[in-house]
Motif scaffolding. Structure first.
Motif, PDB file in Angstrom:
ATOM      1  N   ILE A 155       9.066   2.000 -14.851  1.00  0.00           N
ATOM      2  CA  ILE A 155      10.236   1.643 -14.060  1.00  0.00           C
ATOM      3  C   ILE A 155      10.952   2.945 -13.727  1.00  0.00           C
ATOM      4  O   ILE A 155      11.167   3.784 -14.596  1.00  0.00           O
ATOM      5  CB  ILE A 155      11.176   0.701 -14.842  1.00  0.00           C
ATOM      6  CG1 ILE A 155      10.445  -0.596 -15.179  1.00  0.00           C
ATOM      7  CG2 ILE A 155      12.454   0.440 -14.051  1.00  0.00           C
ATOM      8  CD1 ILE A 155      11.234  -1.515 -16.097  1.00  0.00           C
ATOM      9  N   THR A 156      11.295   3.135 -12.456  1.00  0.00           N
ATOM     10  CA  THR A 156      11.965   4.358 -12.033  1.00  0.00           C
ATOM     11  C   THR A 156      13.236   4.042 -11.265  1.00  0.00           C
ATOM     12  O   THR A 156      13.360   2.976 -10.660  1.00  0.00           O
ATOM     13  CB  THR A 156      11.052   5.217 -11.133  1.00  0.00           C
ATOM     14  OG1 THR A 156      10.702   4.464  -9.968  1.00  0.00           O
ATOM     15  CG2 THR A 156       9.790   5.644 -11.853  1.00  0.00           C
ATOM     16  N   GLY A 157      14.179   4.987 -11.298  1.00  0.00           N
ATOM     17  CA  GLY A 157      15.406   4.890 -10.508  1.00  0.00           C
ATOM     18  C   GLY A 157      15.438   6.058  -9.539  1.00  0.00           C
ATOM     19  O   GLY A 157      15.168   7.192  -9.910  1.00  0.00           O
ATOM     20  N   GLU A 158      15.748   5.799  -8.281  1.00  0.00           N
ATOM     21  CA  GLU A 158      15.732   6.842  -7.263  1.00  0.00           C
ATOM     22  C   GLU A 158      16.994   6.802  -6.429  1.00  0.00           C
ATOM     23  O   GLU A 158      17.641   5.767  -6.300  1.00  0.00           O
ATOM     24  CB  GLU A 158      14.537   6.634  -6.318  1.00  0.00           C
ATOM     25  CG  GLU A 158      13.195   6.627  -6.997  1.00  0.00           C
ATOM     26  CD  GLU A 158      12.076   6.234  -6.038  1.00  0.00           C
ATOM     27  OE1 GLU A 158      12.366   5.751  -4.929  1.00  0.00           O
ATOM     28  OE2 GLU A 158      10.916   6.420  -6.404  1.00  0.00           O
ATOM     29  N   GLY A 159      17.310   7.951  -5.839  1.00  0.00           N
ATOM     30  CA  GLY A 159      18.397   8.061  -4.876  1.00  0.00           C
ATOM     31  C   GLY A 159      17.936   8.974  -3.753  1.00  0.00           C
ATOM     32  O   GLY A 159      17.250   9.967  -4.001  1.00  0.00           O
ATOM     33  N   ASP A 160      18.284   8.683  -2.536  1.00  0.00           N
ATOM     34  CA  ASP A 160      17.849   9.486  -1.392  1.00  0.00           C
ATOM     35  C   ASP A 160      18.877  10.577  -1.098  1.00  0.00           C
ATOM     36  O   ASP A 160      19.961  10.307  -0.592  1.00  0.00           O
ATOM     37  CB  ASP A 160      17.667   8.591  -0.164  1.00  0.00           C
ATOM     38  CG  ASP A 160      17.203   9.367   1.055  1.00  0.00           C
ATOM     39  OD1 ASP A 160      16.908  10.576   0.916  1.00  0.00           O
ATOM     40  OD2 ASP A 160      17.145   8.773   2.145  1.00  0.00           O
ATOM     41  N   PHE A 161      18.504  11.810  -1.411  1.00  0.00           N
ATOM     42  CA  PHE A 161      19.374  12.955  -1.154  1.00  0.00           C
ATOM     43  C   PHE A 161      18.770  13.869  -0.095  1.00  0.00           C
ATOM     44  O   PHE A 161      19.080  15.050  -0.041  1.00  0.00           O
ATOM     45  CB  PHE A 161      19.604  13.740  -2.450  1.00  0.00           C
ATOM     46  CG  PHE A 161      20.455  13.007  -3.438  1.00  0.00           C
ATOM     47  CD1 PHE A 161      21.840  13.067  -3.352  1.00  0.00           C
ATOM     48  CD2 PHE A 161      19.883  12.244  -4.435  1.00  0.00           C
ATOM     49  CE1 PHE A 161      22.634  12.387  -4.263  1.00  0.00           C
ATOM     50  CE2 PHE A 161      20.668  11.560  -5.344  1.00  0.00           C
ATOM     51  CZ  PHE A 161      22.057  11.626  -5.259  1.00  0.00           C
ATOM     52  N   GLU A 216      23.311   5.454  -3.771  1.00  0.00           N
ATOM     53  CA  GLU A 216      22.977   4.235  -4.502  1.00  0.00           C
ATOM     54  C   GLU A 216      21.640   4.431  -5.196  1.00  0.00           C
ATOM     55  O   GLU A 216      20.708   4.999  -4.644  1.00  0.00           O
ATOM     56  CB  GLU A 216      22.876   3.054  -3.522  1.00  0.00           C
ATOM     57  CG  GLU A 216      22.552   1.743  -4.192  1.00  0.00           C
ATOM     58  CD  GLU A 216      22.444   0.600  -3.190  1.00  0.00           C
ATOM     59  OE1 GLU A 216      21.712  -0.343  -3.499  1.00  0.00           O
ATOM     60  OE2 GLU A 216      23.054   0.684  -2.117  1.00  0.00           O
ATOM     61  N   ARG A 217      21.575   3.971  -6.441  1.00  0.00           N
ATOM     62  CA  ARG A 217      20.320   4.054  -7.191  1.00  0.00           C
ATOM     63  C   ARG A 217      19.460   2.853  -6.818  1.00  0.00           C
ATOM     64  O   ARG A 217      19.911   1.712  -6.870  1.00  0.00           O
ATOM     65  CB  ARG A 217      20.581   4.039  -8.692  1.00  0.00           C
ATOM     66  CG  ARG A 217      19.284   4.062  -9.519  1.00  0.00           C
ATOM     67  CD  ARG A 217      19.542   3.981 -10.957  1.00  0.00           C
ATOM     68  NE  ARG A 217      20.327   5.158 -11.336  1.00  0.00           N
ATOM     69  CZ  ARG A 217      20.550   5.518 -12.574  1.00  0.00           C
ATOM     70  NH1 ARG A 217      20.071   4.820 -13.554  1.00  0.00           N
ATOM     71  NH2 ARG A 217      21.269   6.576 -12.853  1.00  0.00           N
ATOM     72  N   LYS A 218      18.233   3.123  -6.463  1.00  0.00           N
ATOM     73  CA  LYS A 218      17.273   2.067  -6.159  1.00  0.00           C
ATOM     74  C   LYS A 218      16.213   2.082  -7.242  1.00  0.00           C
ATOM     75  O   LYS A 218      15.591   3.105  -7.488  1.00  0.00           O
ATOM     76  CB  LYS A 218      16.639   2.300  -4.789  1.00  0.00           C
ATOM     77  CG  LYS A 218      17.658   2.210  -3.678  1.00  0.00           C
ATOM     78  CD  LYS A 218      17.033   2.467  -2.342  1.00  0.00           C
ATOM     79  CE  LYS A 218      18.118   2.427  -1.280  1.00  0.00           C
ATOM     80  NZ  LYS A 218      17.658   2.870   0.005  1.00  0.00           N
ATOM     81  N   LYS A 236      24.901   4.139  -9.244  1.00  0.00           N
ATOM     82  CA  LYS A 236      25.009   5.305  -8.367  1.00  0.00           C
ATOM     83  C   LYS A 236      24.417   6.532  -9.068  1.00  0.00           C
ATOM     84  O   LYS A 236      24.458   6.644 -10.289  1.00  0.00           O
ATOM     85  CB  LYS A 236      26.470   5.608  -8.017  1.00  0.00           C
ATOM     86  CG  LYS A 236      27.205   4.471  -7.364  1.00  0.00           C
ATOM     87  CD  LYS A 236      27.086   4.572  -5.887  1.00  0.00           C
ATOM     88  CE  LYS A 236      27.962   3.490  -5.250  1.00  0.00           C
ATOM     89  NZ  LYS A 236      27.598   3.192  -3.930  1.00  0.00           N
ATOM     90  N   ILE A 237      23.897   7.434  -8.266  1.00  0.00           N
ATOM     91  CA  ILE A 237      23.399   8.724  -8.748  1.00  0.00           C
ATOM     92  C   ILE A 237      24.257   9.795  -8.078  1.00  0.00           C
ATOM     93  O   ILE A 237      24.478   9.754  -6.871  1.00  0.00           O
ATOM     94  CB  ILE A 237      21.927   8.947  -8.369  1.00  0.00           C
ATOM     95  CG1 ILE A 237      21.030   7.877  -8.996  1.00  0.00           C
ATOM     96  CG2 ILE A 237      21.469  10.345  -8.788  1.00  0.00           C
ATOM     97  CD1 ILE A 237      19.593   7.946  -8.533  1.00  0.00           C
TER      98      ILE A 237
END
Length: 167
Positions: A4-10, A22-24, A41-42
């Motif tokens: 399971i991973t958490g991502e944010g678009d920067f 927002e963390r996806k 949030k990240i």
């Protein structure tokens, strides 16, 4: 392997400052659905890139030259570093080390790795800088020694009871 991973678009970080996205969450685990994440949030803090130019490099020598050899004072070219403002600001000195046991002739532009040190003399990891190949060129004379006998004497002192003034 399932995870399971958490991502944010920067990808659109065009200037320095604090960015929040927002963390996806994503998973490769079968039959698992992610309902929410905490925190949701990240935050990414982007620093200004700075360059510090003309940092003098202190040359330290270790080991010894072969018998019958001596060396002059080594001279190193200054270095520059580029990186995040906080990392570049930690740089207080630079040093390179020459192992004399591996030197048998003059150094003319030979390249040596440079360590960047903070105010406590602790090395700052190279990986925090943009260019991680920080090195300097060093010049140093290496000369052979020669033993020469010197004969000296005092002549024409026969019959004198005292030494001439200054002796």
């Amino acid at each position: 392997r399932e995870k399971i991973t958490g991502e944010g678009d920067f990808s659109k970080r065009d200037q320095a400052g604090e960015k929040e996205r927002e963390r996806k969450a994503r998973t490769s685990v079968a039959d698992v659905e992610i309902k929410r994440t905490r925190p949701n949030k990240i935050t990414l803090i982007v620093e200004e890139i700075q360059t510090l130019n003309n940092i003098p490099v202190r040359v330290e020598v270790e080991g010894e030259l072969a018998e019958g050899m001596i060396h002059g004072t080594p001279v190193a070219e200054p270095v520059s570093v580029k990186g995040a403002e906080s990392d570049v600001g930690r740089v207080k000195s630079a040093v390179c080390t020459i192992d004399l046991s591996k030197v048998s002739k003059d150094l003319r532009g030979d390249i040596f790795r440079v360590q960047l040190l903070d105010e406590d003399g602790v090395e700052i990891p190279r990986s925090v800088f943009i260019d991680t190949h920080i090195s300097t060129s060093v010049d140093m004379d290496v000369l052979a020694t020669k033993t020469v006998s010197i004969n000296y004497g005092l002549h024409n002192l026969e019959g004198m009871n005292t030494w001439p003034q200054g002796y």
